[in-house]
Motif scaffolding. Structure first.
Motif, PDB file in Angstrom:
ATOM      1  N   GLY A  21      -6.110 -21.730   3.487  1.00  0.00           N
ATOM      2  CA  GLY A  21      -5.175 -20.612   3.062  1.00  0.00           C
ATOM      3  C   GLY A  21      -4.371 -20.744   1.665  1.00  0.00           C
ATOM      4  N   PHE A  81      -3.232 -19.439  -8.038  1.00  0.00           N
ATOM      5  CA  PHE A  81      -2.654 -18.155  -7.998  1.00  0.00           C
ATOM      6  C   PHE A  81      -1.123 -17.980  -8.235  1.00  0.00           C
ATOM      7  CE2 PHE A  81      -6.102 -15.338  -6.942  1.00  0.00           C
ATOM      8  CZ  PHE A  81      -6.597 -16.180  -5.828  1.00  0.00           C
ATOM      9  N   ARG A 128      10.287 -11.123   7.422  1.00  0.00           N
ATOM     10  CA  ARG A 128       9.238 -10.404   6.751  1.00  0.00           C
ATOM     11  C   ARG A 128       8.093 -11.030   7.087  1.00  0.00           C
ATOM     12  NH1 ARG A 128      11.344  -9.223   0.900  1.00  0.00           N
ATOM     13  NH2 ARG A 128      13.126  -8.323   1.994  1.00  0.00           N
ATOM     14  N   TYR A 150       3.584 -10.479   5.942  1.00  0.00           N
ATOM     15  CA  TYR A 150       2.874  -9.756   4.926  1.00  0.00           C
ATOM     16  C   TYR A 150       1.418  -9.702   5.366  1.00  0.00           C
ATOM     17  CZ  TYR A 150       6.430 -10.366   1.600  1.00  0.00           C
ATOM     18  OH  TYR A 150       7.493 -10.454   0.799  1.00  0.00           O
ATOM     19  N   TYR A 197      -2.685  -9.508   3.845  1.00  0.00           N
ATOM     20  CA  TYR A 197      -3.182  -9.418   2.635  1.00  0.00           C
ATOM     21  C   TYR A 197      -4.673  -9.313   2.838  1.00  0.00           C
ATOM     22  CZ  TYR A 197       1.046 -10.704   0.072  1.00  0.00           C
ATOM     23  OH  TYR A 197       2.101 -10.968  -0.456  1.00  0.00           O
ATOM     24  N   GLN A 202      -8.380 -10.169   1.136  1.00  0.00           N
ATOM     25  CA  GLN A 202      -9.058 -11.002  -0.260  1.00  0.00           C
ATOM     26  C   GLN A 202     -10.544 -10.857  -0.333  1.00  0.00           C
ATOM     27  OE1 GLN A 202      -8.734 -15.357  -0.645  1.00  0.00           O
ATOM     28  NE2 GLN A 202      -8.422 -15.008  -2.862  1.00  0.00           N
ATOM     29  N   LYS A 216     -12.018 -12.948  -5.677  1.00  0.00           N
ATOM     30  CA  LYS A 216     -10.912 -12.000  -6.295  1.00  0.00           C
ATOM     31  C   LYS A 216      -9.745 -12.499  -5.962  1.00  0.00           C
ATOM     32  CE  LYS A 216     -13.748  -8.976  -7.693  1.00  0.00           C
ATOM     33  NZ  LYS A 216     -14.281  -8.632  -9.147  1.00  0.00           N
ATOM     34  N   SER A 217      -8.478 -12.015  -6.408  1.00  0.00           N
ATOM     35  CA  SER A 217      -7.052 -12.057  -6.033  1.00  0.00           C
ATOM     36  C   SER A 217      -6.913 -11.652  -4.557  1.00  0.00           C
ATOM     37  CB  SER A 217      -6.299 -11.783  -7.125  1.00  0.00           C
ATOM     38  OG  SER A 217      -5.021 -12.144  -6.980  1.00  0.00           O
ATOM     39  N   LEU A 218      -5.500 -11.522  -4.515  1.00  0.00           N
ATOM     40  CA  LEU A 218      -5.159 -11.092  -3.053  1.00  0.00           C
ATOM     41  C   LEU A 218      -4.448  -9.717  -3.182  1.00  0.00           C
ATOM     42  CD1 LEU A 218      -4.680 -14.188  -2.634  1.00  0.00           C
ATOM     43  CD2 LEU A 218      -3.569 -13.630  -0.688  1.00  0.00           C
ATOM     44  N   SER A 271      -2.414  -6.780  -1.608  1.00  0.00           N
ATOM     45  CA  SER A 271      -1.307  -6.392  -0.563  1.00  0.00           C
ATOM     46  C   SER A 271      -1.866  -5.251   0.328  1.00  0.00           C
ATOM     47  CB  SER A 271       0.068  -6.163  -1.314  1.00  0.00           C
ATOM     48  OG  SER A 271       1.033  -6.041  -0.216  1.00  0.00           O
ATOM     49  N   VAL A 318       3.682  -4.583   4.316  1.00  0.00           N
ATOM     50  CA  VAL A 318       4.952  -5.602   4.462  1.00  0.00           C
ATOM     51  C   VAL A 318       5.531  -5.054   5.558  1.00  0.00           C
ATOM     52  CG1 VAL A 318       7.036  -6.373   3.236  1.00  0.00           C
ATOM     53  CG2 VAL A 318       4.764  -5.939   1.803  1.00  0.00           C
ATOM     54  N   PHE A 338      -5.406 -12.460   5.210  1.00  0.00           N
ATOM     55  CA  PHE A 338      -4.428 -13.463   5.372  1.00  0.00           C
ATOM     56  C   PHE A 338      -2.930 -12.637   5.998  1.00  0.00           C
ATOM     57  CE2 PHE A 338      -6.273 -17.050   3.559  1.00  0.00           C
ATOM     58  CZ  PHE A 338      -7.016 -16.525   2.567  1.00  0.00           C
ATOM     59  N   LEU A 385       6.951 -18.243   1.097  1.00  0.00           N
ATOM     60  CA  LEU A 385       5.922 -17.602   2.103  1.00  0.00           C
ATOM     61  C   LEU A 385       5.041 -18.784   2.663  1.00  0.00           C
ATOM     62  CD1 LEU A 385       4.734 -14.251   0.588  1.00  0.00           C
ATOM     63  CD2 LEU A 385       6.740 -14.996   1.915  1.00  0.00           C
ATOM     64  N   PHE A 429       1.586 -19.119   4.635  1.00  0.00           N
ATOM     65  CA  PHE A 429       0.224 -18.557   4.664  1.00  0.00           C
ATOM     66  C   PHE A 429      -0.505 -18.932   6.030  1.00  0.00           C
ATOM     67  CE2 PHE A 429      -0.854 -15.310   1.559  1.00  0.00           C
ATOM     68  CZ  PHE A 429       0.299 -15.733   0.549  1.00  0.00           C
ATOM     69  N   GLY A 430      -1.031 -17.930   6.679  1.00  0.00           N
ATOM     70  CA  GLY A 430      -2.154 -18.506   7.788  1.00  0.00           C
ATOM     71  C   GLY A 430      -3.466 -18.915   7.150  1.00  0.00           C
ATOM     72  N   LYS A 431      -4.470 -19.196   7.532  1.00  0.00           N
ATOM     73  CA  LYS A 431      -5.755 -19.828   7.090  1.00  0.00           C
ATOM     74  C   LYS A 431      -6.587 -18.841   6.791  1.00  0.00           C
ATOM     75  CE  LYS A 431      -5.394 -24.696   8.463  1.00  0.00           C
ATOM     76  NZ  LYS A 431      -5.537 -25.753   9.464  1.00  0.00           N
TER      77      LYS A 431
END
Lengths: 112, 111
Positions: A42, A90, B31, B33, B35, B37, B41-43, B45, B48, B88, B99, B101-103
């Motif tokens: 992650g 990032f 909160r 989120y 995402y 990916q 590439k990037s994440l 959104s 939320v 994610f 934040l 994150f999960g895996k």
């Protein structure tokens, strides 16, 4: 409106070299952060900042330094690169309205 | 320490089928989120979620949040190949902005 930008996109370093990953945002967000992403792990928080002049450590800060002299810029410094720092990095900024977090395109770093 | 667990980590499904990705977290949060990916590439959104019972939908994806159970779900309806990506969840713990994150869940939708 460029959002979050990062440079460089790719970088190869030798062990022991230092470098700075650049991150900038044009949305006037106070909160910015750096993550690294490794396969199967992650994203892990390295450092974050809640405003100019204020930074703090995240989950994996060792080997990295940050500073925040302006709202727009949040550079990440690798002091003495190690192969364990091979990763994708990032940068992100957080909007106070709605809580949306915007990510930059990433920097792919290889340390040999 | 906040822990975020996603399951499954790998999901292979056929086009047209439905499935759910689960995101459990260990401490109180206000909160959550989601995402997406794509490789290299990037994440991006997706959602939320700000309050208990929040439900948001975009196309074939619907996310919900149960803060009492500390659980969020991302439901995929009638999957199509374009949904193939890694998803994610990320959770904000407490009053700070950090934040966790999960895996990630690698979703592959097969024709």
């Amino acid at each position: 409106n460029a959002g979050v930008t990062q440079t460089p996109k790719f970088q190869v370093l030798k062990t022991g070299q230092s470098m700075t990953l650049q991150c900038a945002q044009d949305m006037n967000h106070e909160y910015m952060s750096w993550y690294r992403q490794d396969p199967g792990m992650g994203l892990r928080l390295i450092h974050y900042s809640v405003g100019a002049g204020i930074t703090d450590q995240g989950e994996v800060p060792n080997g990295y330094n940050v500073s925040r002299s302006t709202t727009e810029d949040f550079p990440l410094r690798l002091l003495s690169a190690a192969p364990s720092q091979t990763s994708v990095y990032f940068c992100a900024s957080l909007s106070p309205v709605g809580g949306e977090q915007y990510f930059g395109p990433g920097t792919r770093l290889t340390v040999t | 320490e906040l822990k975020v667990e996603q399951n499954p980590l790998f999901l292979s499904m056929q086009e047209g089928k439905n499935y759910t990705i689960y995101c459990n977290y260990s401490t109180t949060s206000d909160r959550l989120y989601w995402y997406r990916q794509d490789p290299g590439k990037s994440l991006e959104s997706l959602f939320v979620l700000l309050s208990n019972g929040a439900v948001k939908q975009e196309g074939r994806l619907m996310a919900s949040l149960d803060t009492k159970a500390r659980l969020s779900t991302l439901h995929i309806t009638a999957a199509v190949h374009d949904l193939s990506a890694t998803y994610f969840c990320a959770v904000r713990g407490g009053s700070n902005y950090k934040l966790t994150f999960g895996k990630g869940t690698l979703l592959t939708v097969n024709p």
